[in-house]
Write a protein that holds these residues in place. Structure first.
Motif, PDB file in Angstrom:
ATOM      1  N   GLU A  42      84.454  23.005  12.973  1.00  0.00           N
ATOM      2  CA  GLU A  42      83.282  22.297  13.288  1.00  0.00           C
ATOM      3  C   GLU A  42      83.620  21.060  14.025  1.00  0.00           C
ATOM      4  O   GLU A  42      82.994  20.295  14.772  1.00  0.00           O
ATOM      5  CB  GLU A  42      82.235  21.954  12.357  1.00  0.00           C
ATOM      6  CG  GLU A  42      81.467  23.360  11.603  1.00  0.00           C
ATOM      7  CD  GLU A  42      80.400  22.952  10.802  1.00  0.00           C
ATOM      8  OE1 GLU A  42      80.228  21.663  10.513  1.00  0.00           O
ATOM      9  OE2 GLU A  42      79.719  23.607  10.418  1.00  0.00           O
TER      10      GLU A  42
ATOM     11  N   LYS B  94      84.180  27.369  24.385  1.00  0.00           N
ATOM     12  CA  LYS B  94      84.620  26.442  23.438  1.00  0.00           C
ATOM     13  C   LYS B  94      83.300  25.278  23.444  1.00  0.00           C
ATOM     14  O   LYS B  94      83.311  24.810  22.316  1.00  0.00           O
ATOM     15  CB  LYS B  94      85.969  25.731  24.024  1.00  0.00           C
ATOM     16  CG  LYS B  94      87.241  26.206  23.518  1.00  0.00           C
ATOM     17  CD  LYS B  94      88.456  25.202  23.756  1.00  0.00           C
ATOM     18  CE  LYS B  94      89.629  25.747  23.222  1.00  0.00           C
ATOM     19  NZ  LYS B  94      90.796  24.770  23.136  1.00  0.00           N
ATOM     20  N   GLU B  95      82.673  24.895  24.722  1.00  0.00           N
ATOM     21  CA  GLU B  95      81.539  24.114  24.722  1.00  0.00           C
ATOM     22  C   GLU B  95      80.498  24.782  23.831  1.00  0.00           C
ATOM     23  O   GLU B  95      79.736  24.188  23.009  1.00  0.00           O
ATOM     24  CB  GLU B  95      81.226  23.951  25.785  1.00  0.00           C
ATOM     25  CG  GLU B  95      81.857  23.074  26.827  1.00  0.00           C
ATOM     26  CD  GLU B  95      81.491  22.826  28.336  1.00  0.00           C
ATOM     27  OE1 GLU B  95      80.350  23.398  28.326  1.00  0.00           O
ATOM     28  OE2 GLU B  95      82.100  22.295  29.134  1.00  0.00           O
ATOM     29  N   ILE B  96      80.298  26.293  23.874  1.00  0.00           N
ATOM     30  CA  ILE B  96      79.270  27.020  22.953  1.00  0.00           C
ATOM     31  C   ILE B  96      79.582  26.744  21.342  1.00  0.00           C
ATOM     32  O   ILE B  96      78.757  26.451  20.834  1.00  0.00           O
ATOM     33  CB  ILE B  96      79.211  28.462  23.391  1.00  0.00           C
ATOM     34  CG1 ILE B  96      78.612  28.450  24.636  1.00  0.00           C
ATOM     35  CG2 ILE B  96      78.564  29.319  22.482  1.00  0.00           C
ATOM     36  CD1 ILE B  96      78.854  29.958  25.333  1.00  0.00           C
TER      37      ILE B  96
ATOM     38  N   ASN C 180      81.088  24.560  20.001  1.00  0.00           N
ATOM     39  CA  ASN C 180      80.713  23.142  19.572  1.00  0.00           C
ATOM     40  C   ASN C 180      79.204  22.413  20.110  1.00  0.00           C
ATOM     41  O   ASN C 180      78.868  21.342  19.843  1.00  0.00           O
ATOM     42  CB  ASN C 180      81.528  21.962  20.417  1.00  0.00           C
ATOM     43  CG  ASN C 180      83.040  22.290  19.730  1.00  0.00           C
ATOM     44  OD1 ASN C 180      83.253  22.178  18.441  1.00  0.00           O
ATOM     45  ND2 ASN C 180      84.022  22.468  20.550  1.00  0.00           N
ATOM     46  N   ASP C 181      78.504  23.785  20.474  1.00  0.00           N
ATOM     47  CA  ASP C 181      76.951  23.175  20.840  1.00  0.00           C
ATOM     48  C   ASP C 181      76.077  23.603  19.692  1.00  0.00           C
ATOM     49  O   ASP C 181      75.752  24.645  19.162  1.00  0.00           O
ATOM     50  CB  ASP C 181      76.627  24.111  21.982  1.00  0.00           C
ATOM     51  CG  ASP C 181      75.228  23.826  22.680  1.00  0.00           C
ATOM     52  OD1 ASP C 181      74.197  23.221  21.886  1.00  0.00           O
ATOM     53  OD2 ASP C 181      75.028  23.916  23.617  1.00  0.00           O
ATOM     54  N   LYS C 182      75.717  22.446  18.981  1.00  0.00           N
ATOM     55  CA  LYS C 182      74.716  22.518  17.922  1.00  0.00           C
ATOM     56  C   LYS C 182      73.526  23.314  18.022  1.00  0.00           C
ATOM     57  O   LYS C 182      73.078  24.062  17.536  1.00  0.00           O
ATOM     58  CB  LYS C 182      74.619  21.366  17.133  1.00  0.00           C
ATOM     59  CG  LYS C 182      73.895  21.057  15.671  1.00  0.00           C
ATOM     60  CD  LYS C 182      73.401  19.919  15.248  1.00  0.00           C
ATOM     61  CE  LYS C 182      72.872  20.054  13.821  1.00  0.00           C
ATOM     62  NZ  LYS C 182      71.380  20.717  13.911  1.00  0.00           N
ATOM     63  N   GLU C 183      72.769  23.121  19.219  1.00  0.00           N
ATOM     64  CA  GLU C 183      71.604  23.488  19.566  1.00  0.00           C
ATOM     65  C   GLU C 183      71.756  25.147  19.668  1.00  0.00           C
ATOM     66  O   GLU C 183      70.846  25.891  19.446  1.00  0.00           O
ATOM     67  CB  GLU C 183      71.056  22.815  20.810  1.00  0.00           C
ATOM     68  CG  GLU C 183      69.607  23.510  21.218  1.00  0.00           C
ATOM     69  CD  GLU C 183      69.260  22.783  22.574  1.00  0.00           C
ATOM     70  OE1 GLU C 183      68.385  23.419  23.223  1.00  0.00           O
ATOM     71  OE2 GLU C 183      69.654  21.649  22.865  1.00  0.00           O
ATOM     72  N   PHE C 184      72.619  25.589  20.542  1.00  0.00           N
ATOM     73  CA  PHE C 184      72.953  26.895  20.592  1.00  0.00           C
ATOM     74  C   PHE C 184      73.269  27.632  19.303  1.00  0.00           C
ATOM     75  O   PHE C 184      72.814  28.669  19.050  1.00  0.00           O
ATOM     76  CB  PHE C 184      74.193  27.119  21.545  1.00  0.00           C
ATOM     77  CG  PHE C 184      74.025  28.716  22.186  1.00  0.00           C
ATOM     78  CD1 PHE C 184      73.150  28.962  23.188  1.00  0.00           C
ATOM     79  CD2 PHE C 184      75.093  29.466  21.740  1.00  0.00           C
ATOM     80  CE1 PHE C 184      73.203  30.318  23.532  1.00  0.00           C
ATOM     81  CE2 PHE C 184      74.922  30.816  22.369  1.00  0.00           C
ATOM     82  CZ  PHE C 184      73.945  31.063  23.143  1.00  0.00           C
ATOM     83  N   LYS C 185      74.047  27.035  18.652  1.00  0.00           N
ATOM     84  CA  LYS C 185      74.551  27.439  17.132  1.00  0.00           C
ATOM     85  C   LYS C 185      73.212  27.672  16.324  1.00  0.00           C
ATOM     86  O   LYS C 185      73.139  28.563  15.570  1.00  0.00           O
ATOM     87  CB  LYS C 185      75.583  26.804  16.393  1.00  0.00           C
ATOM     88  CG  LYS C 185      77.046  26.941  17.243  1.00  0.00           C
ATOM     89  CD  LYS C 185      77.868  26.001  16.667  1.00  0.00           C
ATOM     90  CE  LYS C 185      78.537  26.343  15.171  1.00  0.00           C
ATOM     91  NZ  LYS C 185      79.893  25.707  14.950  1.00  0.00           N
TER      92      LYS C 185
ATOM     93  N   SER D 121      78.249  29.121  34.487  1.00  0.00           N
ATOM     94  CA  SER D 121      77.117  28.579  34.084  1.00  0.00           C
ATOM     95  C   SER D 121      76.100  29.220  33.491  1.00  0.00           C
ATOM     96  O   SER D 121      75.069  28.916  32.877  1.00  0.00           O
ATOM     97  CB  SER D 121      76.387  27.683  35.035  1.00  0.00           C
ATOM     98  OG  SER D 121      75.968  28.639  36.284  1.00  0.00           O
TER      99      SER D 121
ATOM    100  N   LYS E 208      75.684  31.294  28.674  1.00  0.00           N
ATOM    101  CA  LYS E 208      74.658  31.073  27.448  1.00  0.00           C
ATOM    102  C   LYS E 208      73.271  32.182  27.877  1.00  0.00           C
ATOM    103  O   LYS E 208      72.883  32.744  26.840  1.00  0.00           O
ATOM    104  CB  LYS E 208      74.305  29.875  27.130  1.00  0.00           C
ATOM    105  CG  LYS E 208      74.999  28.785  26.763  1.00  0.00           C
ATOM    106  CD  LYS E 208      74.370  27.553  26.550  1.00  0.00           C
ATOM    107  CE  LYS E 208      75.376  26.373  26.104  1.00  0.00           C
ATOM    108  NZ  LYS E 208      74.471  24.973  25.998  1.00  0.00           N
TER     109      LYS E 208
END
Length: 482
Positions: A25, A200-202, A204-209, A471, A474
């Motif tokens: 995390e 990697k951004e995904i 660390n993306d709380k909204e997407f998780k 882009s 997601k």
């Protein structure tokens, strides 16, 4: 076994939980809290098969997984390999570990035949009411091995993102022809670093998780950021070393060096960890192609990804951001997470960082352009009547340059079947061809060496046709989960 993140703010108290989480995390990479020392007895050397070594070494690290369960899954994982799981070919002072006798003909099969089985066990034990989404970026071989490994695994979906250019036709065909109910291969217009950075951004993306959680999915990875990818790779260095002992090529305790072609630093990191676990490895030899960010780092202490990206004839190494280098640095920088955070923040903000090059005194870096790679393929074939792929050629060339100033034996990671890159083999042998199938036929004619299943693969039906911009990743994930 307990696990810690390289960045110091995430911990896990079990192997299963660590496998399911993949990337920690805090953005770091998990490592075992304590690496065990491995003691191979004389009787073991005499009698152990590959799976025996796997059970012992993986079992020492994943020591909280039931031994009978682990043994069962390891035996199933390597059942699909050729009868001799890991042949070793001697070329004078070089010993080539043929790591390509699994289902997709590349070294990734050693980990990705086992990881899906362990993740399935982990899900069943830790979150039986959940499903798991595996997201993976690939520079070539990881994608097909992951798709084959996770094909039709219960309560699992896997999406592999591959660069639309720069991988071989066979690598691409292996991915887009997998016909699992839960497997998806998606082309990303760009290079491997584009796909990897987006994923990697995904992670660390709380909204997407949170979105995935609402869909009842856990998120994990089959890339070497997952500790379950790394640990099985440690095994083949132990197996190869003690095979040389068994053959009488070396005495137990003699030091050898290891040469690995590497872009994401995972395979060479496994050798480094084997050394930390007691295997008598003297030096690590890191081979790079024209994307020589690792060679420059090893030789200067300066890591700089702000450079032109090249598409080469060794595409699995066309990488400028080497994820697993973070684990290596963590060990070399006294396991200090503050130092790692500082370096990784610099990498994110400026694309560069530096360390004291004196810390790198047992690792050697060499790089070779496309022409030099082809010349090495031809040299090895002319001298030994033996075919190697472009990635392995970089490792053998690096080993030979290293041996100009050293007198030792070198284990070389032969990472893929040469027929996965038949077009490059044809070029190395001074011929031309129009397509991959013609190239395979021509290589067979020129060398008398037979391909294995590749022509059948190239004629298989294409199942996956998606190609997207970075882009759109997601949105494609959301579409697939619907």
């Amino acid at each position: 076994m307990k696990y810690k993140s390289t960045r110091g703010r995430s911990f896990q108290d079990s192997t299963y939980k660590t496998l399911l989480e993949g990337l920690s995390e805090d953005g770091g990479l998990y490592l075992p809290l304590d690496l065990p020392k491995i003691d191979i007895k004389d009787n073991d050397i005499k009698n152990f098969t590959y799976t025996d070594y796997a059970e012992k070494i993986i079992g020492e690290i994943f020591n909280d997984i039931d031994k009978e369960v682990l043994s069962e899954e390891i035996k199933l994982a390597y059942k699909s390999f050729d009868r001799e799981v890991l042949p070793i070919k001697k070329l004078d002072s070089l010993y080539l570990m043929e790591l390509y006798h699994g289902e997709t003909f590349a070294f990734k099969d050693f980990a990705l035949s086992l990881l899906p089985k362990l993740i399935s066990r982990a899900l069943e034990k830790e979150n039986p009411d959940k499903k798991i989404l595996i997201l993976t970026a690939t520079s070539g071989d990881t994608g097909s091995a992951a798709l084959y490994g996770f094909k039709n695994v219960k309560n699992t979906k896997i999406i592999v993102f591959y660069p639309t250019k720069g991988i071989s036709e066979i690598q691409k065909k292996q991915m887009v022809s997998v016909d699992g109910d839960n497997t998806y291969a998606v082309g990303v217009r760009g290079n491997f670093d584009d796909a990897q950075s987006a994923l990697k951004e995904i992670f660390n993306d709380k909204e997407f998780k949170d979105y995935l959680r609402d869909k009842n999915y856990l998120l994990s990875s089959a890339n070497s950021i997952n500790i379950g990818r790394l640990v099985p790779q440690i095994v083949y260095y132990f197996y190869s070393y003690f095979t040389l002992v068994k053959r009488g090529e070396i005495s137990n305790g003699d030091k050898v060096s290891v040469s690995v072609p590497t872009g994401n630093f995972g395979n060479i990191l496994a050798a480094y960890m084997a050394k930390k676990m007691g295997l008598p490895i003297e030096d690590l030899i890191c081979g790079s192609n024209k994307n020589k960010v690792l060679t420059d780092f090893i030789n200067t202490g300066s890591y700089n990804a702000n450079r032109e990206f090249y598409t080469t004839n060794s595409p699995s190494m066309d990488i400028l951001i080497s994820s697993n280098l973070e684990r290596f640095l963590y060990y070399e920088l006294e396991e200090d997470p503050d130092k790692i955070n500082n370096l990784m923040n610099k990498l994110k903000s400026s694309g560069a960082y530096s360390i004291d090059p004196a810390l790198l005194n047992n690792i050697y870096g060499y790089s070779y352009n496309d022409q030099e790679t082809l010349e090495e393929i031809k040299r090895v074939f002319d001298n030994y009547n033996y075919l190697i792929d472009p990635h392995t050629a970089i490792a053998t060339a690096g080993a030979r340059d290293y041996l100009k100033n050293k007198d030792t034996k070198v284990l070389v990671a032969s990472t893929a079947s040469p027929f996965k890159f038949a077009g490059s083999i044809v070029s190395a042998l001074g011929e031309t061809c129009s397509d991959e199938i013609s190239a395979i036929d021509l290589v067979e004619d020129l060398t008398g060496i037979r391909a294995k299943n590749f022509k059948k693969l190239l004629n298989s039906e294409i199942k996956q046709k998606r190609q997207i911009e970075k882009s759109d990743i997601k949105e494609v994930i959301r579409e697939i989960l619907k």
